[in-house]
Design a protein around this motif. Structure first.
Motif, PDB file in Angstrom:
ATOM      1  N   ASN A 121      16.473   1.342   3.001  1.00 56.99           N
ATOM      2  CA  ASN A 121      17.772   1.381   3.679  1.00 56.99           C
ATOM      3  C   ASN A 121      18.892   1.209   2.659  1.00 56.99           C
ATOM      4  OD1 ASN A 121      16.926  -1.289   3.204  1.00 56.99           O
ATOM      5  ND2 ASN A 121      18.362  -2.078   4.711  1.00 56.99           N
ATOM      6  N   THR A 122      18.880   2.067   1.660  1.00 57.78           N
ATOM      7  CA  THR A 122      19.784   1.922   0.526  1.00 57.78           C
ATOM      8  C   THR A 122      21.179   2.424   0.848  1.00 57.78           C
ATOM      9  OG1 THR A 122      17.945   2.161  -0.975  1.00 57.78           O
ATOM     10  CG2 THR A 122      20.095   2.588  -1.881  1.00 57.78           C
ATOM     11  N   PRO A 123      22.250   1.689   0.532  1.00 56.09           N
ATOM     12  CA  PRO A 123      22.115   0.285   0.170  1.00 56.09           C
ATOM     13  C   PRO A 123      21.949  -0.580   1.405  1.00 56.09           C
ATOM     14  CG  PRO A 123      24.428   0.879   0.070  1.00 56.09           C
ATOM     15  CD  PRO A 123      23.656   2.128   0.453  1.00 56.09           C
TER      16      PRO A 123
ATOM     17  N   PHE B  58      33.699  -9.669   2.003  1.00 58.78           N
ATOM     18  CA  PHE B  58      32.754  -9.100   1.045  1.00 58.78           C
ATOM     19  C   PHE B  58      31.393  -8.932   1.707  1.00 58.78           C
ATOM     20  CE2 PHE B  58      35.967 -10.952  -1.628  1.00 58.78           C
ATOM     21  CZ  PHE B  58      36.073 -10.075  -2.690  1.00 58.78           C
ATOM     22  N   GLU B  59      30.554  -8.138   1.080  1.00 58.67           N
ATOM     23  CA  GLU B  59      29.146  -7.990   1.434  1.00 58.67           C
ATOM     24  C   GLU B  59      28.377  -7.996   0.124  1.00 58.67           C
ATOM     25  OE1 GLU B  59      27.631  -4.121   2.519  1.00 58.67           O
ATOM     26  OE2 GLU B  59      29.250  -3.107   1.458  1.00 58.67           O
ATOM     27  N   ILE B  60      27.074  -8.193   0.230  1.00 57.04           N
ATOM     28  CA  ILE B  60      26.208  -7.923  -0.915  1.00 57.04           C
ATOM     29  C   ILE B  60      25.372  -6.715  -0.551  1.00 57.04           C
ATOM     30  CG2 ILE B  60      24.212  -8.700  -2.251  1.00 57.04           C
ATOM     31  CD1 ILE B  60      25.408 -11.453  -2.367  1.00 57.04           C
ATOM     32  N   GLN B  61      25.427  -5.697  -1.407  1.00 53.31           N
ATOM     33  CA  GLN B  61      24.609  -4.499  -1.226  1.00 53.31           C
ATOM     34  C   GLN B  61      23.313  -4.681  -2.001  1.00 53.31           C
ATOM     35  OE1 GLN B  61      27.049  -1.229  -2.550  1.00 53.31           O
ATOM     36  NE2 GLN B  61      28.495  -1.475  -0.860  1.00 53.31           N
TER      37      GLN B  61
ATOM     38  N   ALA C  34       0.841  -1.201   0.000  1.00 51.77           N
ATOM     39  CA  ALA C  34       0.000   0.000   0.000  1.00 51.77           C
ATOM     40  C   ALA C  34       0.875   1.250   0.000  1.00 51.77           C
ATOM     41  CB  ALA C  34      -0.909  -0.008   1.222  1.00 51.77           C
ATOM     42  N   PRO C  35       0.326   2.385  -0.441  1.00 52.34           N
ATOM     43  CA  PRO C  35       1.083   3.641  -0.379  1.00 52.34           C
ATOM     44  C   PRO C  35       1.583   3.893   1.045  1.00 52.34           C
ATOM     45  CG  PRO C  35      -0.902   3.947  -1.662  1.00 52.34           C
ATOM     46  CD  PRO C  35      -1.003   2.577  -1.036  1.00 52.34           C
ATOM     47  N   GLY C  36       2.861   4.211   1.172  1.00 48.91           N
ATOM     48  CA  GLY C  36       3.466   4.485   2.471  1.00 48.91           C
ATOM     49  C   GLY C  36       3.891   3.247   3.242  1.00 48.91           C
ATOM     50  N   ALA C  37       3.549   2.079   2.758  1.00 51.45           N
ATOM     51  CA  ALA C  37       3.858   0.841   3.482  1.00 51.45           C
ATOM     52  C   ALA C  37       5.215   0.266   3.061  1.00 51.45           C
ATOM     53  CB  ALA C  37       2.760  -0.187   3.247  1.00 51.45           C
ATOM     54  N   ARG C  38       5.743  -0.587   3.942  1.00 45.63           N
ATOM     55  CA  ARG C  38       6.994  -1.299   3.696  1.00 45.63           C
ATOM     56  C   ARG C  38       6.711  -2.792   3.752  1.00 45.63           C
ATOM     57  NH1 ARG C  38       7.374   2.513   7.225  1.00 45.63           N
ATOM     58  NH2 ARG C  38       7.301   1.116   9.003  1.00 45.63           N
TER      59      ARG C  38
ATOM     60  N   ILE D 149      13.753  -5.333   1.413  1.00 49.10           N
ATOM     61  CA  ILE D 149      12.770  -4.407   1.994  1.00 49.10           C
ATOM     62  C   ILE D 149      12.408  -3.383   0.935  1.00 49.10           C
ATOM     63  CG2 ILE D 149      12.292  -2.747   3.823  1.00 49.10           C
ATOM     64  CD1 ILE D 149      14.585  -4.134   5.417  1.00 49.10           C
ATOM     65  N   LEU D 150      11.134  -3.324   0.598  1.00 47.25           N
ATOM     66  CA  LEU D 150      10.631  -2.333  -0.354  1.00 47.25           C
ATOM     67  C   LEU D 150       9.697  -1.379   0.363  1.00 47.25           C
ATOM     68  CD1 LEU D 150       9.780  -4.526  -3.495  1.00 47.25           C
ATOM     69  CD2 LEU D 150      11.821  -3.125  -3.094  1.00 47.25           C
TER      70      LEU D 150
END
Length: 161
Positions: A83-85, A63-66, A44-48, A99-100
Motif C-alpha cells: 500500500n505504497t506509500p 503531519f503524517e509518516i509515509q 512465503a511467495p505471494g504472502a503478506r 506491511i510487506l
C-alpha cells in the motif's frame, strides 16, 4: 539539502525493544529514515505480513509518516510495501507495523533488526469539497488511463475513465 529545522516526533520503544535502533537517515541527503523489524518472520511467495517495529509514535498534528519500500529489497528479493506509500496518521498511537508482500519466488526471511522500510515525515494538506454543476474544460478532457502520450488517431474511448 534538508529542512533547516527538523520536526520533533515523539517515539516510544515498546517493552523488549531497547536493543533496536530508532529510525534513522542513512546519509545526509536521505529523505527516508530506515526502520527495522522487531521480530523474525518468514514471508512465503505471494504472502503478506504486518511486521512489528517495536515502536509507537506521536506524530505532530498537520503531519503524517509515509511508509515506503526499500529499493534494495524490491530489486533483490521482490519484497515491497503493497500500500505504497502507507500512511501513519497523527492520531494513531499503536505499534508501528510495516506491511510487506513477497512478489519473489522464494520465501523471504526477515530477522529482528533487519531494515524493512523507510519512513518519511510529510506535511498533510486537508481538502474541502466544493460541489459544482460543471467543471472547467481542459485539453485532456475525460481521457483516462493511458490517454496521455497516445499517438493521434488511436481511440481509447472504450477504456474506463
Amino acid at each position: 539539502m534538508h529542512s533547516p529545522d527538523p520536526i520533533p516526533v515523539l517515539v516510544r520503544r515498546l517493552p523488549g525493544n531497547d536493543d533496536l535502533p530508532l529510525p534513522g537517515y542513512a546519509t545526509d541527503g536521505a529523505a527516508g529514515m530506515d526502520v527495522v523489524a522487531a521480530e523474525d518472520v518468514a514471508i512465503a511467495p505471494g504472502a503478506r505480513q504486518a511486521v512489528a517495529t517495536g515502536l509507537a509514535v506521536a506524530i505532530p498534528a498537520g503531519f503524517e509518516i509515509q511508509v515506503r519500500p526499500r529499493s534494495g529489497l524490491a530489486l533483490k528479493h521482490g519484497v515491497t510495501v503493497p500500500n505504497t506509500p502507507g500512511t501513519i496518521d497523527s492520531d494513531y498511537r499503536g505499534e508501528l507495523k510495516v506491511i510487506l508482500i513477497n512478489h519473489g519466488d522464494t520465501t523471504f526471511v526477515v530477522q529482528r533488526g533487519d531494515r524493512i522500510a523507510q519512513l518519511v515525515l510529510a506535511p498533510v494538506t486537508r481538502a474541502t469539497w466544493l460541489e459544482v454543476e460543471q467543471l472547467d474544460e481542459t485539453a485532456r478532457g475525460e481521457g483516462g488511463f493511458g490517454s496521455t502520450g497516445v499517438a493521434s488517431g488511436e481511440n481509447l474511448s472504450a477504456l474506463p475513465g
